[in-house]
Write an enzyme that holds these catalytic residues in place. Structure first.
Site, PDB file in Angstrom:
ATOM      1  N   LYS A 273      52.204  27.926  37.746  1.00 12.79           N
ATOM      2  CA  LYS A 273      51.294  28.079  38.878  1.00 12.79           C
ATOM      3  C   LYS A 273      49.871  28.131  38.358  1.00 12.79           C
ATOM      4  CE  LYS A 273      49.145  31.083  41.172  1.00 12.79           C
ATOM      5  NZ  LYS A 273      47.969  30.253  41.485  1.00 12.79           N
TER       6      LYS A 273
ATOM      7  N   GLY B 280      45.350  36.330  33.079  1.00  6.86           N
ATOM      8  CA  GLY B 280      44.370  36.533  34.146  1.00  6.86           C
ATOM      9  C   GLY B 280      43.727  37.894  34.011  1.00  6.86           C
TER      10      GLY B 280
ATOM     11  N   GLY C 229      47.023  41.420  36.683  1.00  7.96           N
ATOM     12  CA  GLY C 229      48.126  41.459  35.722  1.00  7.96           C
ATOM     13  C   GLY C 229      48.919  42.750  35.817  1.00  7.96           C
TER      14      GLY C 229
ATOM     15  N   GLU D 124      48.613  38.570  29.373  1.00  4.34           N
ATOM     16  CA  GLU D 124      47.439  38.236  28.560  1.00  4.34           C
ATOM     17  C   GLU D 124      46.233  38.481  29.470  1.00  4.34           C
ATOM     18  OE1 GLU D 124      45.067  37.086  26.141  1.00  4.34           O
ATOM     19  OE2 GLU D 124      47.044  36.342  25.487  1.00  4.34           O
TER      20      GLU D 124
ATOM     21  N   CYS E 102      38.185  34.823  27.646  1.00  2.00           N
ATOM     22  CA  CYS E 102      38.713  36.189  27.626  1.00  2.00           C
ATOM     23  C   CYS E 102      38.378  36.924  26.331  1.00  2.00           C
ATOM     24  CB  CYS E 102      40.202  36.205  27.900  1.00  2.00           C
ATOM     25  SG  CYS E 102      41.134  35.088  26.876  1.00  2.00           S
TER      26      CYS E 102
ATOM     27  N   GLU F  65      34.400  43.773  31.776  1.00  2.00           N
ATOM     28  CA  GLU F  65      34.431  42.339  31.469  1.00  2.00           C
ATOM     29  C   GLU F  65      33.550  41.609  32.486  1.00  2.00           C
ATOM     30  OE1 GLU F  65      38.144  40.080  32.087  1.00  2.00           O
ATOM     31  OE2 GLU F  65      37.734  39.171  30.150  1.00  2.00           O
TER      32      GLU F  65
HETATM   33  O1  TXE Z   1      41.778  36.060  37.977  1.00  2.00           O
HETATM   34  P1  TXE Z   1      43.142  36.452  38.637  1.00  2.00           P
HETATM   35  P2  TXE Z   1      40.588  35.301  38.711  1.00  2.00           P
HETATM   36  C1  TXE Z   1      39.298  37.764  34.596  1.00  2.00           C
HETATM   37  C2  TXE Z   1      37.808  37.640  34.586  1.00  2.00           C
HETATM   38  C3  TXE Z   1      37.513  37.087  35.938  1.00  2.00           C
HETATM   39  C4  TXE Z   1      38.535  37.794  36.771  1.00  2.00           C
HETATM   40  C5  TXE Z   1      38.891  37.137  38.058  1.00  2.00           C
HETATM   41  O2  TXE Z   1      37.239  38.908  34.444  1.00  2.00           O
HETATM   42  O3  TXE Z   1      36.232  37.390  36.384  1.00  2.00           O
HETATM   43  O4  TXE Z   1      39.681  37.847  35.930  1.00  2.00           O
HETATM   44  O5  TXE Z   1      39.395  35.808  37.843  1.00  2.00           O
HETATM   45  C6  TXE Z   1      47.012  34.369  40.041  1.00  2.00           C
HETATM   46  N1  TXE Z   1      50.313  37.673  42.135  1.00  2.00           N
HETATM   47  N2  TXE Z   1      39.984  36.650  33.994  1.00  2.00           N
HETATM   48  O6  TXE Z   1      40.350  35.752  40.102  1.00  2.00           O
HETATM   49  O7  TXE Z   1      42.921  36.780  40.054  1.00  2.00           O
HETATM   50  C7  TXE Z   1      45.868  33.449  40.351  1.00  2.00           C
HETATM   51  O8  TXE Z   1      46.204  32.560  41.409  1.00  2.00           O
HETATM   52  C8  TXE Z   1      50.532  36.700  41.247  1.00  2.00           C
HETATM   53  C9  TXE Z   1      40.439  36.836  32.653  1.00  2.00           C
HETATM   54  O9  TXE Z   1      40.845  33.885  38.554  1.00  2.00           O
HETATM   55  O10 TXE Z   1      43.774  37.434  37.733  1.00  2.00           O
HETATM   56  C10 TXE Z   1      45.663  32.759  39.028  1.00  2.00           C
HETATM   57  O11 TXE Z   1      46.619  31.715  38.885  1.00  2.00           O
HETATM   58  N3  TXE Z   1      49.555  35.909  40.773  1.00  2.00           N
HETATM   59  C11 TXE Z   1      41.411  35.799  32.235  1.00  2.00           C
HETATM   60  C12 TXE Z   1      45.940  33.883  38.020  1.00  2.00           C
HETATM   61  O12 TXE Z   1      46.731  34.834  38.729  1.00  2.00           O
HETATM   62  C13 TXE Z   1      48.306  36.129  41.220  1.00  2.00           C
HETATM   63  C14 TXE Z   1      41.164  34.417  32.719  1.00  2.00           C
HETATM   64  C15 TXE Z   1      44.686  34.598  37.499  1.00  2.00           C
HETATM   65  O13 TXE Z   1      43.954  35.064  38.602  1.00  2.00           O
HETATM   66  C16 TXE Z   1      48.007  37.145  42.139  1.00  2.00           C
HETATM   67  C17 TXE Z   1      40.732  34.386  34.104  1.00  2.00           C
HETATM   68  C18 TXE Z   1      49.077  37.951  42.599  1.00  2.00           C
HETATM   69  N4  TXE Z   1      48.903  38.949  43.466  1.00  2.00           N
HETATM   70  C19 TXE Z   1      40.125  35.485  34.658  1.00  2.00           C
HETATM   71  N5  TXE Z   1      46.669  37.128  42.367  1.00  2.00           N
HETATM   72  C20 TXE Z   1      41.695  35.746  30.764  1.00  2.00           C
HETATM   73  N6  TXE Z   1      42.283  36.795  30.198  1.00  2.00           N
HETATM   74  O14 TXE Z   1      41.471  34.741  30.117  1.00  2.00           O
HETATM   75  C21 TXE Z   1      46.153  36.141  41.627  1.00  2.00           C
HETATM   76  N7  TXE Z   1      47.133  35.523  40.936  1.00  2.00           N
END
Ligand code: TXE
Length: 423
Positions: free
Chosen positions: A117, A170, A175, A192, A226, A325
């Protein structure tokens, strides 16, 4: 499917990605907004290396023969490795293709099937990889891509009883929630998550090298990384010179649209995310950090989705800019007087994804790398990644590893077999 057939298919997928590297880099750039030069050299070529590396593991997933020490009579005791089953891979928007490859390559090598996804913001490269997989001969159902919002589709995957393993990259907030949900159906879990990675520059550092690496460690992908090194602790005797070099380097970075091959700082992924980064910049101003270069208080004058690379000096550990972050091109700098102080302040974070050390003294680098609380330590560099090396954090940065042989355990179960002989 026999191991060597899996190996061939994974290698064919790597070749198919290689054959259209420019197209995939283009897709990634228009989706994420990132610099096309990075999309090619980091995202696409990193993904190819990953598939190629894990293809070789298909035939090396052996169990072991044990010599029992407490059983009566004669026995044969051994273990076998089996694929964990169906894997859900939830992918963020910052490196959509590369992080997809981290999860997909190892899961396929282990003989799992995968439901990917992608982030709702950046679905294109995953869909193209699925098309390529069909083209090179993966059987239907082995690689699946489902698109949609995280709270609907991601959530559905996290609760689905047919998913055996969830590998998520994410934010820490999402997470944590996803992890709790996944445990309701006893899924295996890799998380992660975010980071606030410290960077220590000692009195024995080569400052030109340190400044260059720190700049690429925070400003690459416009800060949406990240393991970005976002908190610099500089020894008081090198602090001023380092800040001057960081300022000059940041101001020399080319700002522009992602498709321009010269651009290094490009539009952020979305207007909503840009708004969040601006709020962090505002907080740094209001909490009294001293602006070295970049975006001033009261919002930005830029209207092209880009934020200037921004550096604050005189940061203190309690400031939001040093605790949370940001995921944008914002660097904070502070000074320290002893290495003990630097280590204590660097480790005083809920996160533990990465840390960097700059010093030309070998003892110093080894000792600091032992004392820092992080899953990845970079010495005289930042953000080096290789498929042979596991990537993943501690604390609020999550658990489990992507890449390296260590990742394979996350996609395998070990079965113990006891055979009583002579009966
Ligand atoms: O992350 P999300 P977002 C951090 C970074 C950024 C913040 C928000 O600080 O500003 O996260 O980014 C899916 N159940 N990182 O909004 O929401 C979502 O569709 C299951 C750090 O993009 O965590 C996407 O595919 N899945 C990070 C994925 O989770 C869900 C990289 C990440 O989204 C969900 C990106 C739910 N309830 C952002 N809600 C890193 N460590 O590299 C969302 N998702």
């Amino acid at each position: 499917m026999p191991a060597l057939e899996r190996q061939k298919l994974i290698l064919r997928l790597a070749d198919a990605i290689d054959a259209e590297a420019d197209f995939l880099a283009h897709l990634e750039t228009i989706d994420v907004g990132k610099a096309i030069s990075d999309a090619r050299s980091i995202d696409v070529f990193g993904s190819i290396a990953n598939f190629e590396y894990f293809a070789g593991w298909t035939s090396k997933l052996d169990g072991r023969t044990a010599t029992a020490v407490s059983l009566p009579g004669e026995t044969l005791t051994y273990t076998v490795k089996e694929p964990v089953g169906v894997v859900a891979a939830i992918i963020p928007w910052n490196f959509p293709l590369q992080i997809l490859s981290w999860k997909l390559a190892a899961a396929l090598a282990c003989g799992c099937t995968v439901v990917c996804k992608p982030s709702e913001l950046t679905p294109l490269s995953a869909m193209r990889v699925a098309q390529l997989a069909t083209k090179v001969g993966f059987p239907d159902g082995v690689i699946n891509v489902v698109n949609g919002f995280g709270h609907i589709i991601g959530q559905a995957l996290a609760t689905h009883p047919g998913i055996d393993k969830l590998s998520f990259t994410g934010s820490t907030a999402v997470g944590t929630a996803v992890g709790k949900t996944a445990l309701d159906t006893m899924k295996r879990l890799t998380l992660e998550l975010g980071g606030k990675s410290p960077v220590i520059v000692t009195s024995k550092a080569n400052l030109d090298n340190a400044a260059n690496a720190i700049l690429s460690g925070i400003f690459m992908n416009s800060g949406q990384v990240c393991d970005a090194g976002s908190r610099v602790y500089a020894h008081a005797c090198v602090h001023d010179e380092l800040v001057e070099k960081l300022k000059a380097g940041a101001e020399s970075l080319t700002i522009g649209p992602g498709l321009d091959p010269n651009s290094k700082i490009t539009p952020l992924v979305s207007a909503a995310h840009r708004g969040r980064v601006l709020e962090h910049i505002e907080s740094a101003h209001s909490e009294g950090a001293s602006l070295v270069t970049g975006e001033g208080p009261g919002g930005t004058s830029r209207e092209d989705g880009i934020l200037r690379p921004t550096i604050f000096d005189e940061c203190s550990d309690g400031m939001q800019i040093f605790r949370e972050e940001i995921f944008g091109a914002v660097l904070g700098v502070a000074r320290f007087r002893s290495l003990d102080e630097a280590v204590e302040r660097a480790n005083a974070s809920i996160y533990g994804l990465a840390a960097a050390v700059y010093s030309d003294n070998v003892d110093e680098t080894v000792q600091l790398s032992r004392r820092l609380k992080a899953g990845n330590i970079y010495i005289n560099a930042h953000g080096l990644l290789d498929p042979t090396m596991p990537f993943g954090g501690v604390g609020a940065s999550g658990f489990g590893k992507d890449m390296g042989p260590e990742q394979l355990d996350g996609f395998l179960t070990t079965k113990s077999i006891y055979l009583q002989l002579g009966k």
